[in-house]
Design a protein around this motif. Structure first.
Motif, PDB file in Angstrom:
ATOM      1  N   LEU A 110       3.527  -9.428   0.226  1.00 53.14           N
ATOM      2  CA  LEU A 110       3.725  -8.322   1.164  1.00 53.14           C
ATOM      3  C   LEU A 110       4.082  -7.022   0.572  1.00 53.14           C
ATOM      4  N   ARG A 111       4.845  -7.269  -0.532  1.00 55.07           N
ATOM      5  CA  ARG A 111       5.077  -5.904  -1.571  1.00 55.07           C
ATOM      6  C   ARG A 111       3.504  -5.075  -1.707  1.00 55.07           C
ATOM      7  N   LEU A 112       2.551  -6.003  -2.278  1.00 50.49           N
ATOM      8  CA  LEU A 112       1.303  -5.354  -2.472  1.00 50.49           C
ATOM      9  C   LEU A 112       0.641  -4.972  -1.199  1.00 50.49           C
ATOM     10  N   ALA A 113       0.886  -5.575   0.012  1.00 48.62           N
ATOM     11  CA  ALA A 113       0.157  -4.979   0.846  1.00 48.62           C
ATOM     12  C   ALA A 113       0.769  -3.487   1.341  1.00 48.62           C
ATOM     13  N   HIS A 114       2.042  -3.584   1.046  1.00 49.11           N
ATOM     14  CA  HIS A 114       2.808  -2.230   1.362  1.00 49.11           C
ATOM     15  C   HIS A 114       2.247  -1.159   0.487  1.00 49.11           C
ATOM     16  N   VAL A 115       1.856  -1.667  -0.802  1.00 44.04           N
ATOM     17  CA  VAL A 115       1.394  -0.803  -1.735  1.00 44.04           C
ATOM     18  C   VAL A 115      -0.133  -0.168  -1.223  1.00 44.04           C
ATOM     19  N   SER A 116      -0.682  -1.208  -0.928  1.00 49.18           N
ATOM     20  CA  SER A 116      -2.292  -0.836  -0.426  1.00 49.18           C
ATOM     21  C   SER A 116      -2.299   0.128   0.725  1.00 49.18           C
ATOM     22  N   THR A 117      -1.386   0.154   1.631  1.00 46.60           N
ATOM     23  CA  THR A 117      -1.376   0.973   3.129  1.00 46.60           C
ATOM     24  C   THR A 117      -0.639   2.051   2.684  1.00 46.60           C
ATOM     25  N   HIS A 118      -0.071   2.263   1.510  1.00 45.28           N
ATOM     26  CA  HIS A 118       0.584   3.644   1.171  1.00 45.28           C
ATOM     27  C   HIS A 118      -0.032   4.439   0.093  1.00 45.28           C
ATOM     28  N   CYS A 119      -0.764   3.833  -0.744  1.00 44.23           N
ATOM     29  CA  CYS A 119      -1.216   4.637  -2.134  1.00 44.23           C
ATOM     30  C   CYS A 119      -2.674   4.392  -1.980  1.00 44.23           C
ATOM     31  N   PRO A 120      -3.505   5.247  -1.622  1.00 42.49           N
ATOM     32  CA  PRO A 120      -5.218   5.105  -1.875  1.00 42.49           C
ATOM     33  C   PRO A 120      -5.581   4.730  -3.228  1.00 42.49           C
ATOM     34  N   SER A 121      -4.917   5.392  -4.218  1.00 41.54           N
ATOM     35  CA  SER A 121      -5.524   4.998  -5.536  1.00 41.54           C
ATOM     36  C   SER A 121      -5.332   3.753  -6.180  1.00 41.54           C
ATOM     37  N   LEU A 122      -4.376   3.009  -5.368  1.00 45.73           N
ATOM     38  CA  LEU A 122      -4.316   1.590  -5.952  1.00 45.73           C
ATOM     39  C   LEU A 122      -4.499   0.827  -4.885  1.00 45.73           C
TER      40      LEU A 122
END
Length: 485
Positions: free
Chosen positions: A37-49
């Protein structure tokens, strides 16, 4: 500074700068269902990551048993346009789902047998095994034909199963273990709801309620010493999620430093499953900086037990130190440097729901307002151009500084007025002369009143109207009462 991502559509509003941390190293600090869930949050908030985070999340999900979470990650990849990551491993998903159903049937059958035998401890253990299985597998999916089924689907099923253990707990340790499971599950519910567009308030309230129950479970002192840090930390996270930043700061500051070193407690390591010691340092530092006075920061943050957490995050300690020494621009620059990191945190970067901004946006905005107010308190008037050079506006509009100051004045945050013609912010003039006259008049009236009372006492005595003291009082050697002198 304010960048927003939409986790429901997978569309980006603008580009968030890359964070200062390495994603793989950062992901290695966490485990359990909250990691994907943390990584899903990163994926939807940071295009580069986005691509890297989804790859790590999918690999982590396949190591577990939650097929629904695995499918959700691939749905996010599809919305973001990553066709190679959107392909689901149907063979794994089918086998895992069948294995989950077989295990669920076995555990439910064992639990029915325990209930028939009326062995209380066996029922409790069977209920716990069933709840853990529901937690690891993400619970049953909701029935599209029955909207009410969502109340007993997903992590809700695991939460209800853990709650049923209450009737079969025979010792305080059993109650403590069950309560910790409820806290962890309710936080998972809150994060999952937030990412699917639902409100997390109900689940955050459940986290607060269960954390408060920790105080009264009645375990031994040495066991309570392990539960107390978790109680304060989880209370702080729940308050942070609800926007109660002052209460969150108080909870984080009260968290003993043993939180970072206790390890697993009743089978769950909260420093890896929910928030690490570094996370507590950041959450507590930001909430305190946004809500506490300079003296409180010096006494309770930099000079209190929370300093042990700040040692894990030197840049947060530096930002607080800069604020307490009136170096506001340097403080805000330090915070701005780590804005991307904090926006990618699943708790700080969560949408507040009221406005299209995250908790870290609101916290940094409050810190900026406090800094402007503290800076202006030393002057009788300051030009808006000088304020703009010291506190660069977040907008490129030529009226950005003026609008920001006007908003602060209207909200009562700043006691001042704006001279729009000359571009000057003016502090209210204090009538020192009038205040001094008023104080002198009040002092004279009090002296006059005291003298009149003394004069009345003298006149009463001279007129013989004074009531004499009764004889036989203490100190005259006369017996009073039964046996006393």
């Amino acid at each position: 500074m304010a960048w927003k991502g939409n986790s429901n559509t997978g569309a980006y509003d603008s580009d968030l700068p890359a964070p200062t941390f390495d994603l793989e190293t950062w992901a290695g600090n966490y485990e359990g269902a909250l990691l994907p869930l943390r990584l899903a949050h990163v994926s939807t908030h940071c295009p580069s990551l986005a691509r890297q985070s989804l790859s790590i999340a999918a690999a982590a999900a396949k190591k577990g048993k939650d097929v629904q979470l695995y499918s959700r990650l691939h749905d996010i990849a599809s919305r973001l346009g990553f066709g190679d990551l959107a392909a689901i491993d149907l063979d794994w998903a089918t086998k895992q789902e069948e294995a989950n159903k077989r295990e669920l049937a076995r555990l439910e059958g064992e639990l029915r047998g325990y209930k028939n035998n009326l062995i209380r401890e066996s029922i409790r253990m069977g209920q716990e095994d069933l709840a853990v299985h529901l937690l690891l597998t993400g619970g049953p999916p909701p029935d599209p034909a029955n909207p009410q089924s969502i109340n007993s689907a997903g992590y809700n099923a695991a939460y209800q199963a853990f709650g049923k253990m209450r009737d079969y707990c025979t010792t305080p340790t059993h109650v403590a273990s069950m309560t910790l499971r409820l806290i962890y599950t309710s936080l998972l519910q809150a994060v999952s709801a937030q990412q699917t567009g639902a409100s997390p308030v109900l689940f955050l309230n459940a986290t607060l309620a269960n954390a408060n129950r920790i105080r009264t479970v009645g375990v031994k002192e040495e066991e309570m010493a392990k539960l107390t840090p978790i109680m304060h930390a989880m209370t702080g996270i729940a308050n942070l999620g609800q926007g109660a930043y002052k209460d969150a700061a108080i909870s984080f500051l009260a968290t003993p430093h043993e939180y970072a070193t206790n390890g697993p407690v009743h089978g769950t390591d909260f420093t890896r499953a929910v928030a690490s010691g570094n996370d507590i340092a950041i959450y507590g530092g930001l909430c305190a900086l946004a809500t506490m006075s300079r003296d409180e920061l010096v006494d309770h943050v930099l000079g209190g037990t929370f300093r042990t957490f700040l040692e894990l995050e030197p840049h947060m300690r530096k930002a607080i130190s800069l604020y307490t020494t009136a170096k506001y621009q340097a403080c805000l620059d330090t915070l701005r440097h780590y804005y991307s990191d904090w926006s990618l945190d699943v708790f700080l970067g969560a949408n507040t729901g009221i406005t299209a901004c995250s908790h870290v946006d609101k916290l940094l905005a409050r810190i900026r307002e406090k800094s402007i107010t503290a800076y202006f308190s030393s002057f009788s008037e300051v030009s808006l151009a000088s304020l703009a050079s010291t506190f660069p506006p977040t907008s490129s509009s030529p009226y950005a500084m003026e609008n920001e100051i006007l908003s602060m004045i209207q909200s009562g945050m700043l006691d001042a007025r704006i001279d729009v013609v000359n571009g000057v912010l003016i502090a209210p003039q204090k009538e020192t002369r009038s205040a001094t006259h008023a104080q002198a008049k009040a002092a004279a009236e009090e002296v006059e009143r005291t003298l009149l009372l003394r004069l009345h006492k003298v006149n009463v005595s001279l007129a013989g109207l004074e009531v004499p003291k009764p004889k036989g009082t203490y100190g005259e050697g006369v017996r009073v009462g039964n046996g006393g002198y």
